[in-house]
Design a protein around this motif. Structure first.
Motif, PDB file in Angstrom:
ATOM      1  N   PRO A  20       9.374 -10.818 -49.614  1.00  0.00           N
ATOM      2  CA  PRO A  20      10.592 -11.357 -50.149  1.00  0.00           C
ATOM      3  C   PRO A  20      10.453 -11.585 -51.528  1.00  0.00           C
ATOM      4  CG  PRO A  20      10.048 -12.639 -48.313  1.00  0.00           C
ATOM      5  CD  PRO A  20       8.845 -11.838 -48.468  1.00  0.00           C
ATOM      6  N   ALA A  21      11.626 -11.339 -52.302  1.00  0.00           N
ATOM      7  CA  ALA A  21      11.694 -11.321 -53.634  1.00  0.00           C
ATOM      8  C   ALA A  21      12.007 -12.926 -53.990  1.00  0.00           C
ATOM      9  CB  ALA A  21      12.671 -10.112 -54.134  1.00  0.00           C
ATOM     10  N   THR A  22      11.111 -13.880 -53.543  1.00  0.00           N
ATOM     11  CA  THR A  22      11.583 -15.158 -53.710  1.00  0.00           C
ATOM     12  C   THR A  22      10.171 -15.833 -54.245  1.00  0.00           C
ATOM     13  OG1 THR A  22      10.945 -15.708 -51.670  1.00  0.00           O
ATOM     14  CG2 THR A  22      13.480 -15.322 -52.202  1.00  0.00           C
ATOM     15  N   ARG A  23      10.237 -16.947 -55.068  1.00  0.00           N
ATOM     16  CA  ARG A  23       9.103 -17.700 -55.617  1.00  0.00           C
ATOM     17  C   ARG A  23       8.136 -17.959 -54.357  1.00  0.00           C
ATOM     18  NH1 ARG A  23       8.685 -16.520 -60.458  1.00  0.00           N
ATOM     19  NH2 ARG A  23      10.554 -17.205 -61.791  1.00  0.00           N
ATOM     20  N   THR A  24       8.853 -18.372 -53.132  1.00  0.00           N
ATOM     21  CA  THR A  24       7.978 -18.909 -52.112  1.00  0.00           C
ATOM     22  C   THR A  24       8.260 -18.251 -50.819  1.00  0.00           C
ATOM     23  OG1 THR A  24       9.293 -20.775 -51.590  1.00  0.00           O
ATOM     24  CG2 THR A  24       7.234 -21.154 -53.079  1.00  0.00           C
ATOM     25  N   ASP A  28       4.945 -14.915 -42.302  1.00  0.00           N
ATOM     26  CA  ASP A  28       5.697 -14.338 -41.310  1.00  0.00           C
ATOM     27  C   ASP A  28       7.066 -13.358 -41.799  1.00  0.00           C
ATOM     28  OD1 ASP A  28       4.168 -15.451 -39.236  1.00  0.00           O
ATOM     29  OD2 ASP A  28       5.625 -16.996 -38.988  1.00  0.00           O
ATOM     30  N   ASP A  29       7.279 -13.782 -43.080  1.00  0.00           N
ATOM     31  CA  ASP A  29       8.376 -12.995 -43.868  1.00  0.00           C
ATOM     32  C   ASP A  29       7.916 -11.668 -44.267  1.00  0.00           C
ATOM     33  OD1 ASP A  29       9.891 -15.146 -43.201  1.00  0.00           O
ATOM     34  OD2 ASP A  29       9.527 -16.156 -45.008  1.00  0.00           O
ATOM     35  N   VAL A  30       6.736 -11.370 -44.481  1.00  0.00           N
ATOM     36  CA  VAL A  30       6.099 -10.269 -44.892  1.00  0.00           C
ATOM     37  C   VAL A  30       6.090  -9.276 -43.789  1.00  0.00           C
ATOM     38  CG1 VAL A  30       3.995  -8.966 -46.056  1.00  0.00           C
ATOM     39  CG2 VAL A  30       4.456 -11.357 -46.767  1.00  0.00           C
ATOM     40  N   GLU A  31       6.588  -7.938 -44.266  1.00  0.00           N
ATOM     41  CA  GLU A  31       6.728  -6.755 -43.206  1.00  0.00           C
ATOM     42  C   GLU A  31       5.589  -5.888 -43.819  1.00  0.00           C
ATOM     43  OE1 GLU A  31      10.590  -5.300 -43.009  1.00  0.00           O
ATOM     44  OE2 GLU A  31      11.385  -7.331 -42.645  1.00  0.00           O
ATOM     45  N   LYS A  32       5.021  -5.117 -42.590  1.00  0.00           N
ATOM     46  CA  LYS A  32       3.918  -4.235 -42.820  1.00  0.00           C
ATOM     47  C   LYS A  32       4.244  -3.026 -42.015  1.00  0.00           C
ATOM     48  CE  LYS A  32       0.287  -6.953 -44.760  1.00  0.00           C
ATOM     49  NZ  LYS A  32      -1.109  -6.863 -45.181  1.00  0.00           N
ATOM     50  N   PHE A  33       4.401  -1.815 -42.618  1.00  0.00           N
ATOM     51  CA  PHE A  33       4.444  -0.765 -42.175  1.00  0.00           C
ATOM     52  C   PHE A  33       3.376   0.267 -42.372  1.00  0.00           C
ATOM     53  CE2 PHE A  33       8.508  -2.453 -43.187  1.00  0.00           C
ATOM     54  CZ  PHE A  33       8.995  -2.490 -42.246  1.00  0.00           C
ATOM     55  N   ASN A  34       2.825   1.034 -41.355  1.00  0.00           N
ATOM     56  CA  ASN A  34       1.524   1.807 -41.695  1.00  0.00           C
ATOM     57  C   ASN A  34       1.883   3.512 -41.377  1.00  0.00           C
ATOM     58  OD1 ASN A  34      -0.345  -0.290 -42.592  1.00  0.00           O
ATOM     59  ND2 ASN A  34      -0.734  -0.621 -40.362  1.00  0.00           N
ATOM     60  N   ASN A  35       1.270   4.113 -42.124  1.00  0.00           N
ATOM     61  CA  ASN A  35       1.366   5.721 -41.891  1.00  0.00           C
ATOM     62  C   ASN A  35       2.991   6.077 -41.925  1.00  0.00           C
ATOM     63  OD1 ASN A  35      -1.280   6.139 -41.681  1.00  0.00           O
ATOM     64  ND2 ASN A  35      -1.328   5.278 -39.608  1.00  0.00           N
ATOM     65  N   VAL A  36       3.603   5.711 -42.801  1.00  0.00           N
ATOM     66  CA  VAL A  36       4.962   6.033 -42.990  1.00  0.00           C
ATOM     67  C   VAL A  36       5.275   7.246 -43.523  1.00  0.00           C
ATOM     68  CG1 VAL A  36       7.242   5.407 -43.884  1.00  0.00           C
ATOM     69  CG2 VAL A  36       5.619   3.531 -42.794  1.00  0.00           C
ATOM     70  N   ASN A  37       5.892   8.131 -42.900  1.00  0.00           N
ATOM     71  CA  ASN A  37       6.231   9.502 -43.798  1.00  0.00           C
ATOM     72  C   ASN A  37       7.553   9.341 -44.419  1.00  0.00           C
ATOM     73  OD1 ASN A  37       6.936  12.124 -44.347  1.00  0.00           O
ATOM     74  ND2 ASN A  37       6.772  12.896 -42.549  1.00  0.00           N
ATOM     75  N   LEU A  38       7.395   9.364 -45.796  1.00  0.00           N
ATOM     76  CA  LEU A  38       8.614   8.792 -46.540  1.00  0.00           C
ATOM     77  C   LEU A  38       9.676  10.183 -46.551  1.00  0.00           C
ATOM     78  CD1 LEU A  38       7.161   7.332 -49.839  1.00  0.00           C
ATOM     79  CD2 LEU A  38       8.283   6.249 -48.145  1.00  0.00           C
ATOM     80  N   HIS A  55      10.324  -7.153 -52.866  1.00  0.00           N
ATOM     81  CA  HIS A  55       9.279  -6.334 -53.451  1.00  0.00           C
ATOM     82  C   HIS A  55       8.727  -5.455 -52.414  1.00  0.00           C
ATOM     83  CE1 HIS A  55      10.109  -9.232 -56.517  1.00  0.00           C
ATOM     84  NE2 HIS A  55       9.272 -10.040 -56.200  1.00  0.00           N
ATOM     85  N   THR A  56       8.507  -4.124 -52.870  1.00  0.00           N
ATOM     86  CA  THR A  56       8.132  -3.228 -51.742  1.00  0.00           C
ATOM     87  C   THR A  56       6.806  -2.654 -52.522  1.00  0.00           C
ATOM     88  OG1 THR A  56      10.212  -2.968 -51.028  1.00  0.00           O
ATOM     89  CG2 THR A  56       8.618  -1.306 -50.328  1.00  0.00           C
ATOM     90  N   PHE A  57       5.699  -2.331 -51.683  1.00  0.00           N
ATOM     91  CA  PHE A  57       4.494  -1.993 -52.175  1.00  0.00           C
ATOM     92  C   PHE A  57       4.035  -0.628 -51.425  1.00  0.00           C
ATOM     93  CE2 PHE A  57       4.627  -6.243 -53.002  1.00  0.00           C
ATOM     94  CZ  PHE A  57       4.386  -6.431 -54.440  1.00  0.00           C
ATOM     95  N   TYR A  58       3.983   0.560 -51.846  1.00  0.00           N
ATOM     96  CA  TYR A  58       3.569   1.875 -51.271  1.00  0.00           C
ATOM     97  C   TYR A  58       2.108   2.094 -51.625  1.00  0.00           C
ATOM     98  CZ  TYR A  58       8.640   2.196 -51.158  1.00  0.00           C
ATOM     99  OH  TYR A  58      10.342   1.927 -50.865  1.00  0.00           O
TER     100      TYR A  58
END
Length: 134
Positions: A20-24, A28-38, A55-58
């Motif tokens: 989440p794009a928040t200070r705190t 549980d709010d973090v989402e993870k996706f593995n082996n995604v074909n963009l 905020h998204t990290f590829y």
């Protein structure tokens, strides 16, 4: 921004982390996706459909062999998409700076570990050569 991911990460699968794009926020709010074909619209939709700002990290990991030494090494490339901040403001945002420091710290620790492993391997090779009398 996904077009930049294609340019920087190529067409292989990537791992994606959204916070989440928040200070705190809670873990549980973090989402993870593995082996995604963009390049797959269905997979992309599943990731983009989450409401709210994130905020998204590829991240892409692969093994590459040196053309000179023919030694394989692990490679990693990341694209960070920071929501809600202009490019100019991102370098002064405390949360973004914390993420950059953390990434640099991890890279430094990994570099030291790899150097130690290579040194140990070289020492073992040297000892084997000395024992064989060559």
């Amino acid at each position: 921004s996904l077009s930049w991911c294609h340019s920087w990460l190529g067409s292989d699968t990537v791992n994606i982390t959204k916070i989440p794009a928040t200070r705190t926020y809670d873990k549980d709010d973090v989402e993870k996706f593995n082996n995604v074909n963009l390049l797959n619209p269905a997979e992309r939709f599943a990731i983009e459909s989450t409401p709210g700002k994130f905020h998204t990290f590829y991240k892409r990991h692969w093994i590459e062999e040196s053309r000179v030494t023919h030694i394989q090494k692990a490679m990693r490339r990341e694209v960070w998409e920071i929501d809600g901040l202009s490019h100019r403001d991102s370098v002064t945002d405390p949360q973004v700076m914390h993420m950059i420091r953390s990434a640099l710290r991890k890279a430094t620790e990994n570099g030291k570990m790899v150097a130690q492993m290579r040194m140990k391997s070289l020492m073992q090779t040297k000892e084997e050569i000395e024992r064989s009398g060559a």
